[in-house]
Design a protein around this motif. Structure first.
Motif, PDB file in Angstrom:
ATOM      1  N   TRP A 198       0.831  -1.193   0.000  1.00 25.55           N
ATOM      2  CA  TRP A 198       0.000   0.000   0.000  1.00 25.55           C
ATOM      3  C   TRP A 198       0.870   1.248   0.000  1.00 25.55           C
ATOM      4  N   PRO A 199       0.633   2.188  -0.912  1.00 26.17           N
ATOM      5  CA  PRO A 199       1.331   3.477  -0.810  1.00 26.17           C
ATOM      6  C   PRO A 199       0.766   4.268   0.374  1.00 26.17           C
ATOM      7  N   GLU A 200       1.461   5.304   0.768  1.00 25.50           N
ATOM      8  CA  GLU A 200       1.080   6.081   1.948  1.00 25.50           C
ATOM      9  C   GLU A 200      -0.337   6.631   1.837  1.00 25.50           C
ATOM     10  N   GLU A 201      -0.720   7.091   0.645  1.00 27.52           N
ATOM     11  CA  GLU A 201      -2.067   7.661   0.486  1.00 27.52           C
ATOM     12  C   GLU A 201      -3.149   6.599   0.675  1.00 27.52           C
ATOM     13  N   THR A 202      -2.887   5.361   0.249  1.00 31.72           N
ATOM     14  CA  THR A 202      -3.852   4.286   0.469  1.00 31.72           C
ATOM     15  C   THR A 202      -3.958   3.948   1.943  1.00 31.72           C
ATOM     16  N   LEU A 203      -2.829   3.921   2.628  1.00 29.32           N
ATOM     17  CA  LEU A 203      -2.826   3.657   4.065  1.00 29.32           C
ATOM     18  C   LEU A 203      -3.644   4.710   4.808  1.00 29.32           C
ATOM     19  N   LEU A 204      -3.500   5.971   4.434  1.00 30.72           N
ATOM     20  CA  LEU A 204      -4.284   7.048   5.059  1.00 30.72           C
ATOM     21  C   LEU A 204      -5.767   6.877   4.770  1.00 30.72           C
TER      22      LEU A 204
ATOM     23  N   ARG B  96      -7.099   3.968   6.750  1.00 32.71           N
ATOM     24  CA  ARG B  96      -7.127   4.363   8.165  1.00 32.71           C
ATOM     25  C   ARG B  96      -8.322   5.263   8.452  1.00 32.71           C
TER      26      ARG B  96
ATOM     27  N   ALA C  75      -1.274  -3.581   5.906  1.00 31.56           N
ATOM     28  CA  ALA C  75      -0.300  -2.662   6.483  1.00 31.56           C
ATOM     29  C   ALA C  75       0.985  -3.382   6.853  1.00 31.56           C
TER      30      ALA C  75
ATOM     31  N   TYR D  27       0.001   3.228  13.362  1.00 32.50           N
ATOM     32  CA  TYR D  27      -0.036   4.040  12.145  1.00 32.50           C
ATOM     33  C   TYR D  27      -0.629   5.424  12.402  1.00 32.50           C
ATOM     34  N   GLY D  28      -0.674   5.802  13.672  1.00 28.47           N
ATOM     35  CA  GLY D  28      -1.149   7.142  14.019  1.00 28.47           C
ATOM     36  C   GLY D  28      -2.509   7.174  14.687  1.00 28.47           C
TER      37      GLY D  28
END
Length: 236
Positions: free
Chosen positions: A121-127, A130, A167, A220-221
């Protein structure tokens, strides 16, 4: 053996001119139930595009996945993107019903993909994931209607499992394969998740589910709401 012979008979009857065929699925893995079908992958160089077909042969329900020697790669690629390795798994585990030397390379390709894992997953997908997991959790916490809560819980269980697996760079799944994927990667968390949701369904108590989902999000925040946006253009 009855399943294997039934599958071979079906190939001889319905796909006599195919190049190769594999029997896959729960029967091959020794996990068959009373409703299990015969999952069969067929390779035929004369087929112009892939197709899937379901029918009965005798008392056996059958699902066939028919490909030529290049079309299967599109399914391999899409499975890697979505993180659910249906076709690579079937090809890797498949028992040979009809052999062609090209099968060796395809099986090796499938095994390599399974070992490598899904596309990260790229960062934007992870966000994005989430945020929507947070949204489902908030809906679950605030819901006071028992019927609605049951549907939210089902969605929350699937989203939590997908988030945890992807993730961590692991293959995901759908339906029964989500539970299997979780158990394969982290049996302790898988059983805890099952217990928490089972407790909610039986006793209408949400705390265990909420704590678990928050623990999955925390590395992950944590929950995500403030500052999240989609499609907003940057100011000049």
């Amino acid at each position: 053996m009855k399943a294997f012979e039934a599958a071979k008979d079906m190939i001889a009857e319905r796909f006599p001119d195919c190049d190769a065929a594999l029997l896959a699925g729960s029967i091959v893995r020794g996990e068959a139930t009373s409703t299990s079908d015969l999952d069969i992958v067929v390779f035929d160089s004369k087929v112009t595009s892939s197709f899937r077909e379901s029918f009965y042969t005798g008392h056996w329900p059958v699902e066939v996945f028919v490909h030529n020697w290049s079309s299967y790669r599109g399914f391999f690629n899409s499975d890697c993107e979505r993180g659910q390795p249906s076709m690579p798994r079937m090809v890797t585990e498949g028992q040979v019903l009809k052999w062609d030397n090209r099968l060796e390379a395809v099986k090796s390709e499938a095994a390599d993909l399974l070992k490598k894992g899904p596309t990260p997953w790229p960062e934007e997908t992870l966000l994005l994931k989430r945020y929507f997991l947070t949204d489902a959790l908030d809906d679950f916490v605030g819901c006071t209607d028992r019927g609605e809560a049951l549907f939210i819980a089902a969605k929350l269980a699937e989203q939590t499992s997908e988030f945890y697996l992807r993730a961590n760079g692991q293959w995901s799944g759908s339906s029964k394969w989500m539970a299997r994927s979780l158990r394969n990667y982290d049996e302790v968390l898988a059983e805890r998740l099952i217990r928490c949701f089972d407790h909610f369904y039986k006793n209408d108590e949400k705390e265990g589910v909420v704590v678990l989902v928050e623990e999955v999000l925390n590395p992950y925040g944590g929950r995500l709401f403030e500052g999240f946006s989609i499609g907003k253009s940057k100011r000049r």
